[in-house]
Design a protein around this motif. Sequence first.
Motif, PDB file in Angstrom:
ATOM      1  N   GLY A   1      -8.464  13.610   1.747  1.00 23.89           N
ATOM      2  CA  GLY A   1      -9.562  12.967   0.881  1.00 23.89           C
ATOM      3  C   GLY A   1      -8.907  12.127  -0.250  1.00 23.89           C
ATOM      4  O   GLY A   1      -9.465  10.962  -0.327  1.00 23.89           O
ATOM      5  N   ASP A   2      -7.973  12.443  -0.841  1.00 21.39           N
ATOM      6  CA  ASP A   2      -7.245  12.019  -2.010  1.00 21.39           C
ATOM      7  C   ASP A   2      -6.808  10.523  -1.318  1.00 21.39           C
ATOM      8  O   ASP A   2      -6.820   9.626  -2.028  1.00 21.39           O
ATOM      9  N   ILE A   3      -5.856  10.437  -0.128  1.00 22.03           N
ATOM     10  CA  ILE A   3      -5.257   9.494   0.510  1.00 22.03           C
ATOM     11  C   ILE A   3      -6.700   8.404   0.791  1.00 22.03           C
ATOM     12  O   ILE A   3      -6.419   7.367   0.616  1.00 22.03           O
ATOM     13  N   ALA A   4      -7.533   9.077   1.288  1.00 21.33           N
ATOM     14  CA  ALA A   4      -8.689   8.173   1.795  1.00 21.33           C
ATOM     15  C   ALA A   4      -9.304   7.416   0.630  1.00 21.33           C
ATOM     16  O   ALA A   4      -9.672   5.991   0.895  1.00 21.33           O
TER      17      ALA A   4
ATOM     18  N   GLU B   1       0.694  -1.228  -0.014  1.00 17.61           N
ATOM     19  CA  GLU B   1      -0.146   0.161  -0.070  1.00 17.61           C
ATOM     20  C   GLU B   1       0.828   1.418   0.149  1.00 17.61           C
ATOM     21  O   GLU B   1       0.510   2.279  -0.696  1.00 17.61           O
ATOM     22  N   TYR B   2       1.877   1.202   0.543  1.00 16.76           N
ATOM     23  CA  TYR B   2       2.800   2.274   0.682  1.00 16.76           C
ATOM     24  C   TYR B   2       3.565   2.472  -0.796  1.00 16.76           C
ATOM     25  O   TYR B   2       3.348   3.748  -1.168  1.00 16.76           O
ATOM     26  N   GLN B   3       3.835   1.444  -1.485  1.00 16.53           N
ATOM     27  CA  GLN B   3       4.386   1.879  -2.839  1.00 16.53           C
ATOM     28  C   GLN B   3       3.354   2.088  -3.552  1.00 16.53           C
ATOM     29  O   GLN B   3       3.496   3.073  -4.485  1.00 16.53           O
ATOM     30  N   TYR B   4       1.998   1.803  -3.656  1.00 20.43           N
ATOM     31  CA  TYR B   4       0.802   2.049  -4.177  1.00 20.43           C
ATOM     32  C   TYR B   4       0.689   3.746  -4.236  1.00 20.43           C
ATOM     33  O   TYR B   4       0.556   4.335  -4.893  1.00 20.43           O
TER      34      TYR B   4
ATOM     35  N   THR C   1       3.592   6.277  -5.461  1.00 20.58           N
ATOM     36  CA  THR C   1       3.462   6.406  -7.055  1.00 20.58           C
ATOM     37  C   THR C   1       1.998   7.181  -7.420  1.00 20.58           C
ATOM     38  O   THR C   1       2.198   7.608  -8.635  1.00 20.58           O
ATOM     39  N   SER C   2       0.903   7.055  -6.632  1.00 22.08           N
ATOM     40  CA  SER C   2      -0.301   7.509  -7.159  1.00 22.08           C
ATOM     41  C   SER C   2      -0.498   9.056  -6.670  1.00 22.08           C
ATOM     42  O   SER C   2      -1.507   9.512  -7.213  1.00 22.08           O
ATOM     43  N   LEU C   3      -0.048   9.267  -5.523  1.00 20.90           N
ATOM     44  CA  LEU C   3      -0.348  10.644  -4.956  1.00 20.90           C
ATOM     45  C   LEU C   3       0.297  11.672  -5.478  1.00 20.90           C
ATOM     46  O   LEU C   3       1.654  11.595  -5.932  1.00 20.90           O
ATOM     47  N   SER C   4      -0.289  13.022  -5.578  1.00 21.87           N
ATOM     48  CA  SER C   4       0.220  14.326  -6.125  1.00 21.87           C
ATOM     49  C   SER C   4       0.416  15.021  -4.799  1.00 21.87           C
ATOM     50  O   SER C   4      -0.186  14.788  -3.677  1.00 21.87           O
ATOM     51  N   HIS C   5       1.262  16.131  -4.994  1.00 18.83           N
ATOM     52  CA  HIS C   5       1.563  17.191  -3.906  1.00 18.83           C
ATOM     53  C   HIS C   5       2.182  16.529  -2.528  1.00 18.83           C
ATOM     54  O   HIS C   5       1.719  17.034  -1.513  1.00 18.83           O
ATOM     55  N   VAL C   6       2.948  15.742  -2.980  1.00 20.29           N
ATOM     56  CA  VAL C   6       3.634  14.813  -1.729  1.00 20.29           C
ATOM     57  C   VAL C   6       5.075  14.991  -1.938  1.00 20.29           C
ATOM     58  O   VAL C   6       5.846  14.601  -3.092  1.00 20.29           O
TER      59      VAL C   6
ATOM     60  N   VAL D   1       3.405   1.816   9.755  1.00 19.46           N
ATOM     61  CA  VAL D   1       3.091   3.291   9.536  1.00 19.46           C
ATOM     62  C   VAL D   1       3.537   3.734   8.168  1.00 19.46           C
ATOM     63  O   VAL D   1       4.589   3.597   7.651  1.00 19.46           O
ATOM     64  N   ILE D   2       2.758   4.505   7.406  1.00 17.63           N
ATOM     65  CA  ILE D   2       2.990   5.006   6.244  1.00 17.63           C
ATOM     66  C   ILE D   2       3.207   6.533   6.509  1.00 17.63           C
ATOM     67  O   ILE D   2       2.154   7.245   7.040  1.00 17.63           O
ATOM     68  N   VAL D   3       4.280   7.094   6.359  1.00 14.28           N
ATOM     69  CA  VAL D   3       4.605   8.461   6.655  1.00 14.28           C
ATOM     70  C   VAL D   3       4.683   9.267   5.430  1.00 14.28           C
ATOM     71  O   VAL D   3       5.417   8.993   4.608  1.00 14.28           O
ATOM     72  N   ILE D   4       3.850  10.427   5.458  1.00 14.60           N
ATOM     73  CA  ILE D   4       3.718  11.048   4.132  1.00 14.60           C
ATOM     74  C   ILE D   4       3.892  12.784   4.458  1.00 14.60           C
ATOM     75  O   ILE D   4       3.496  13.181   5.369  1.00 14.60           O
ATOM     76  N   LYS D   5       4.939  13.324   3.727  1.00 10.13           N
ATOM     77  CA  LYS D   5       5.161  14.486   3.981  1.00 10.13           C
ATOM     78  C   LYS D   5       4.572  15.639   2.917  1.00 10.13           C
ATOM     79  O   LYS D   5       5.327  15.280   1.841  1.00 10.13           O
ATOM     80  N   PRO D   6       3.665  16.260   3.086  1.00  6.97           N
ATOM     81  CA  PRO D   6       2.923  17.033   1.943  1.00  6.97           C
ATOM     82  C   PRO D   6       3.917  18.216   1.424  1.00  6.97           C
ATOM     83  O   PRO D   6       4.848  18.590   2.036  1.00  6.97           O
TER      84      PRO D   6
END
Length: 418
Positions: free
Chosen positions: A252-255, A93-96, A99-104, A236-241
Amino acid sequence: MLLYLRLLKESFAFAMNALRNNKLRTMLSLLGVTIGIFSIIAVLAAVDSLDQKIQKDLSTLDKNTIYLTSQSFGPTEVPRWKREQFPNVTFEEYQYLKTSLSHVENSCFQYFTSSQTITHESKTSDNVNMVAVTSEFVDVQRMEFSEGRFFNESESYSGKQVVVLGYDIAKNLFDEVDPIGKTVRMYGQRFVVIGVTKKKGNSGIDIGGGDDTSAFFPSTFLRRIYGDNNPQVLPVIVIKPEKGTDIAALKGDIAQKLRNFRGVKQGDIDNFFINILSGLTDMIDKLLGSVRGGGIIISCFSFLVGGFGIANIMFVSVKERTNLIGIQKSLGAKNRFILLQFLFEAIILCLIGGLIGLVIVWLLAMLLTNVLEFEFVLSLGNIIIGTGLSIVVGLISGILPAISASRLDPVEAIRSGM
């Protein structure tokens, strides 16, 4: 103006005279004010110092940093039995999401796990905070190194047995010896030391590692031991915007993406939690505020006792100087002059008790800073609060004795002193 200066001078002289002539009685009366000021300012100084330390420790992290996990970092309306059914986030899920999220700006995968023992030859470090992460953690956390480096992407994904030691751990295991290239033993395996973090100081709070008592190593190694669904670890998946990102939109995009990846049906609740660091800091602020408030309420009882003590000594002072009050009035002293004289005396006595309390806090702060390596700060704001409270206690406890002194009949006052 000159009248008030003369009043202050005379009141100070009377207060000092009370201290000299009735040392035990006066000191016992001041003890309540001293303890009250000490209690309140000590609580405020401790909470402010802790808050300052937490803010400093969190300064390396963006407050918008997101922690995606199966557990909530704060209060939640989801019942416990429901939360326990939530699946852990996975490396896939972290790998997905990566590669799929923007503004990170950056993201990493991490395991929250129990502490371990690390050994090197005959030396041992117990209760080491184990931080199992991917290589991107160094950029999310903005880590600094005194020696060596962090592990790279190849070492991370292959689960190579390399480790970065916190400053205190490296110092304990290797003392003056260069640790780079040396081996340590943990999880029953040998790891090569490739880096040592820069000294940071004892952490007021630890968000996923980064303090001097941590050991950082590739998360893939831990995945080989525990797998993806083991109660001994919390993935844990840590995301820095990116800066300026709309956090609500990113959440909302992550969810939506994770719900789609997991096949969560429409209408069902999210089976994961999106925790934002700013929410955690708000919770910490509320907790510190509660501690501060509770300490102040408890300390007020000491002030109550101190106020009664000062009022008592002022009533005694009025009785002892009844003849002098009568003489002053017969010579033309107005009621206001007598009232202010005793009121100033009460304030000066409270200020003396308050200053003693502040000095004790300052000395204790210096001692604890040197002993615990934790910076306790007695700020100017707290000194002003302590001084202000002393004045308020002096006003409240001195007003009734001052009024009784100002209302004395001069003839009766002179007679009572004969």
